[in-house]
Each structure stands twice: as structure tokens, then as C-alpha cells.
Design a protein around this motif. Structure first.
Motif, PDB file in Angstrom:
ATOM      1  N   ILE A   1      23.354 -39.671  17.805  1.00 31.93           N
ATOM      2  CA  ILE A   1      23.354 -41.126  17.955  1.00 31.93           C
ATOM      3  C   ILE A   1      23.603 -41.396  19.435  1.00 31.93           C
ATOM      4  O   ILE A   1      24.578 -40.893  19.994  1.00 31.93           O
ATOM      5  CB  ILE A   1      24.463 -41.777  17.105  1.00 31.93           C
ATOM      6  CG1 ILE A   1      24.249 -41.464  15.624  1.00 31.93           C
ATOM      7  CG2 ILE A   1      24.525 -43.278  17.356  1.00 31.93           C
ATOM      8  CD1 ILE A   1      25.374 -41.924  14.720  1.00 31.93           C
ATOM      9  N   PRO A   2      22.752 -42.169  20.081  1.00 29.65           N
ATOM     10  CA  PRO A   2      22.959 -42.438  21.511  1.00 29.65           C
ATOM     11  C   PRO A   2      24.368 -42.966  21.784  1.00 29.65           C
ATOM     12  O   PRO A   2      24.915 -43.757  21.013  1.00 29.65           O
ATOM     13  CB  PRO A   2      21.896 -43.486  21.835  1.00 29.65           C
ATOM     14  CG  PRO A   2      20.847 -43.290  20.805  1.00 29.65           C
ATOM     15  CD  PRO A   2      21.575 -42.858  19.560  1.00 29.65           C
ATOM     16  N   GLU A   3      24.939 -42.518  22.867  1.00 31.17           N
ATOM     17  CA  GLU A   3      26.309 -42.854  23.259  1.00 31.17           C
ATOM     18  C   GLU A   3      26.272 -43.729  24.503  1.00 31.17           C
ATOM     19  O   GLU A   3      25.558 -43.427  25.451  1.00 31.17           O
ATOM     20  CB  GLU A   3      27.077 -41.553  23.527  1.00 31.17           C
ATOM     21  CG  GLU A   3      28.468 -41.706  24.072  1.00 31.17           C
ATOM     22  CD  GLU A   3      29.428 -42.371  23.105  1.00 31.17           C
ATOM     23  OE1 GLU A   3      30.047 -43.368  23.503  1.00 31.17           O
ATOM     24  OE2 GLU A   3      29.542 -41.902  21.962  1.00 31.17           O
ATOM     25  N   ASP A   4      27.040 -44.821  24.516  1.00 30.30           N
ATOM     26  CA  ASP A   4      27.096 -45.712  25.672  1.00 30.30           C
ATOM     27  C   ASP A   4      27.832 -45.089  26.857  1.00 30.30           C
ATOM     28  O   ASP A   4      27.540 -45.378  28.000  1.00 30.30           O
ATOM     29  CB  ASP A   4      27.803 -47.030  25.320  1.00 30.30           C
ATOM     30  CG  ASP A   4      26.950 -47.929  24.446  1.00 30.30           C
ATOM     31  OD1 ASP A   4      25.718 -47.729  24.424  1.00 30.30           O
ATOM     32  OD2 ASP A   4      27.511 -48.819  23.791  1.00 30.30           O
ATOM     33  N   ASN A   5      28.809 -44.240  26.564  1.00 28.36           N
ATOM     34  CA  ASN A   5      29.629 -43.643  27.614  1.00 28.36           C
ATOM     35  C   ASN A   5      28.915 -42.417  28.184  1.00 28.36           C
ATOM     36  O   ASN A   5      28.780 -41.406  27.508  1.00 28.36           O
ATOM     37  CB  ASN A   5      30.981 -43.243  27.025  1.00 28.36           C
ATOM     38  CG  ASN A   5      31.941 -42.693  28.050  1.00 28.36           C
ATOM     39  OD1 ASN A   5      31.557 -42.346  29.164  1.00 28.36           O
ATOM     40  ND2 ASN A   5      33.196 -42.597  27.663  1.00 28.36           N
ATOM     41  N   PRO A   6      28.455 -42.472  29.440  1.00 31.15           N
ATOM     42  CA  PRO A   6      27.727 -41.331  30.002  1.00 31.15           C
ATOM     43  C   PRO A   6      28.590 -40.076  30.127  1.00 31.15           C
ATOM     44  O   PRO A   6      28.065 -38.969  30.191  1.00 31.15           O
ATOM     45  CB  PRO A   6      27.264 -41.831  31.375  1.00 31.15           C
ATOM     46  CG  PRO A   6      28.118 -42.993  31.691  1.00 31.15           C
ATOM     47  CD  PRO A   6      28.559 -43.577  30.388  1.00 31.15           C
ATOM     48  N   SER A   7      29.913 -40.216  30.114  1.00 32.68           N
ATOM     49  CA  SER A   7      30.791 -39.050  30.192  1.00 32.68           C
ATOM     50  C   SER A   7      30.745 -38.228  28.913  1.00 32.68           C
ATOM     51  O   SER A   7      31.161 -37.077  28.896  1.00 32.68           O
ATOM     52  CB  SER A   7      32.228 -39.466  30.487  1.00 32.68           C
ATOM     53  OG  SER A   7      32.327 -39.987  31.790  1.00 32.68           O
ATOM     54  N   LEU A   8      30.271 -38.833  27.829  1.00 32.61           N
ATOM     55  CA  LEU A   8      30.213 -38.125  26.544  1.00 32.61           C
ATOM     56  C   LEU A   8      28.817 -37.589  26.250  1.00 32.61           C
ATOM     57  O   LEU A   8      28.512 -37.246  25.107  1.00 32.61           O
ATOM     58  CB  LEU A   8      30.686 -39.033  25.411  1.00 32.61           C
ATOM     59  CG  LEU A   8      32.162 -39.418  25.471  1.00 32.61           C
ATOM     60  CD1 LEU A   8      32.509 -40.400  24.368  1.00 32.61           C
ATOM     61  CD2 LEU A   8      33.042 -38.184  25.390  1.00 32.61           C
ATOM     62  N   GLU A   9      27.991 -37.477  27.265  1.00 31.95           N
ATOM     63  CA  GLU A   9      26.657 -36.905  27.079  1.00 31.95           C
ATOM     64  C   GLU A   9      26.797 -35.485  26.525  1.00 31.95           C
ATOM     65  O   GLU A   9      27.544 -34.673  27.037  1.00 31.95           O
ATOM     66  CB  GLU A   9      25.913 -36.868  28.408  1.00 31.95           C
ATOM     67  CG  GLU A   9      24.475 -36.443  28.266  1.00 31.95           C
ATOM     68  CD  GLU A   9      23.722 -36.532  29.581  1.00 31.95           C
ATOM     69  OE1 GLU A   9      22.881 -35.661  29.808  1.00 31.95           O
ATOM     70  OE2 GLU A   9      23.995 -37.459  30.365  1.00 31.95           O
ATOM     71  N   GLY A  10      26.109 -35.210  25.436  1.00 30.71           N
ATOM     72  CA  GLY A  10      26.228 -33.919  24.762  1.00 30.71           C
ATOM     73  C   GLY A  10      27.323 -33.910  23.708  1.00 30.71           C
ATOM     74  O   GLY A  10      27.474 -32.940  22.978  1.00 30.71           O
TER      75      GLY A  10
END
Length: 183
Positions: free
Chosen positions: A136-145
Motif C-alpha cells: 500500500i503506498p506510504e505517504d512517509n518517504p522514510s518508510l519506503e520499503g
């Protein structure tokens, strides 16, 4: 299998605190009543720009018996359900024993087990066919992956979809009938 723990909350540069957390986890793993758990513990930078420190526990799977793989598409769940339940219980017991009081980001494999065992409460999981998963796409780029995952299973003429957060909680569960206009 890598587990990420966020004991520092927001980005932190307190090196001594990071080392204390790391050493504490190593000692706990060595003192496990079920035997030493071979693992590597370190501090890792994640996120865009790698400025968010988390503790990484990599459990060496061949030594602990905790290794498992998400099955290939279309594999019947019944072939491994009891073994997956045993692995889930062992892994959960280990995490409870470690008494980690910080947010944990679980690996995909563990999230698969959470999805499967939650579906077993509502359906006959041994009859499910695993169809795959996606994030599910995540808004927080720090949580990529480290996005939440949706797992899809087929149960006869029904698709069971279940979303699991990276912290291992069920976000939602949906059943779609494959009859008539949905087929």
C-alpha cells in the motif's frame, strides 16, 4: 529475517543510547531460555537521506529454524498451515520474551503469517490458495520499503484480501465473490 525496531522515536544522533540498545538486545538473545538465538544486531539508517536510526535484528535463519518463505502463487495453504502456525507462535514468543517496548517493523514473511492466521479465524485457511501480495503506498518517504501489505487468497469462488500494517495489525479484510459480473 530482519526486524527493525524504532527505540529512538524521531531521528536521533545519540550514539551511546544506540549502542546501549544494541548491547541490551544482544544479551537478551544470548540469554533466551530456549537457547541462544544467533542474530546480528546493529544500528541502521533508514529513510530517504538515511537519517532515521533504527535497531536492526537479523535472525540467522538456518540456526534458529525460523526460516520460512512466502509460498509460490497458487500453492494450497494446507500443505504448510500447521508449520506456519508453529513458526508464528515461536516468533511471537521470542518477541514477547525480548520485551521490546518500541515500535517494530516486521518483515514481509511475518506479515504473511499474521494475514493467514487471521483469515483462519474467518475461513477454512487450509482451503485457501495464495495469490500474492502488494504494498500500500506510504505517504512517509522514510518508510519506503516498509509499506503495509495486502495479501490475496482464493477460497473457491471468493477472493479474500487482507491488509496488514508493518506493525503486524490487521487494517482491513475484504471478501469478493467471483460470481456473475465479478467473475
Amino acid at each position: 529475517m530482519e526486524i527493525l525496531i524504532n527505540p529512538f522515536g524521531e531521528p536521533s544522533d545519540d550514539w551511546e543510547e544506540q549502542q546501549r540498545n544494541k548491547q541490551s538486545l544482544l544479551r537478551r538473545l544470548e540469554e533466551n531460555p530456549d537457547g541462544n538465538i544467533p542474530a546480528e544486531v546493529g544500528v541502521k539508517n533508514i529513510g530517504r537521506g538515511a537519517d532515521w536510526h533504527v535497531v536492526s535484528i537479523t535472525i540467522l535463519s538456518t540456526a534458529t529454524g525460523l526460516f520460512f518463505a512466502i509460498p509460490a502463487a497458487h500453492k494450497k495453504v494446507r500443505e504448510s498451515l500447521e508449520e506456519w502456525r508453529r513458526i508464528y507462535n515461536e516468533f511471537s514468543r521470542l518477541l514477547s520474551w525480548l520485551a521490546i517496548n518500541s515500535p517494530i517493523y516486521y518483515p514481509d514473511h511475518y506479515l504473511f503469517l499474521v494475514a493467514l492466521l487471521n483469515l483462519d479465524d474467518d475461513t477454512e485457511a487450509s482451503e485457501l490458495e495464495y495469490l500474492g501480495f502488494h504494498s500500500i503506498p506510504e505517504d512517509n518517504p522514510s518508510l519506503e520499503g516498509l509499506e503495509a501489505l495486502i495479501f490475496n487468497f482464493k477460497d473457491g469462488d471468493t477472493i479474500e484480501s487482507i491488509a496488514i500494517s508493518r506493525q503486524g495489525t490487521v487494517m482491513w479484510h475484504n471478501s469478493t465473490e467471483l460470481s456473475g459480473e465479478n467473475a
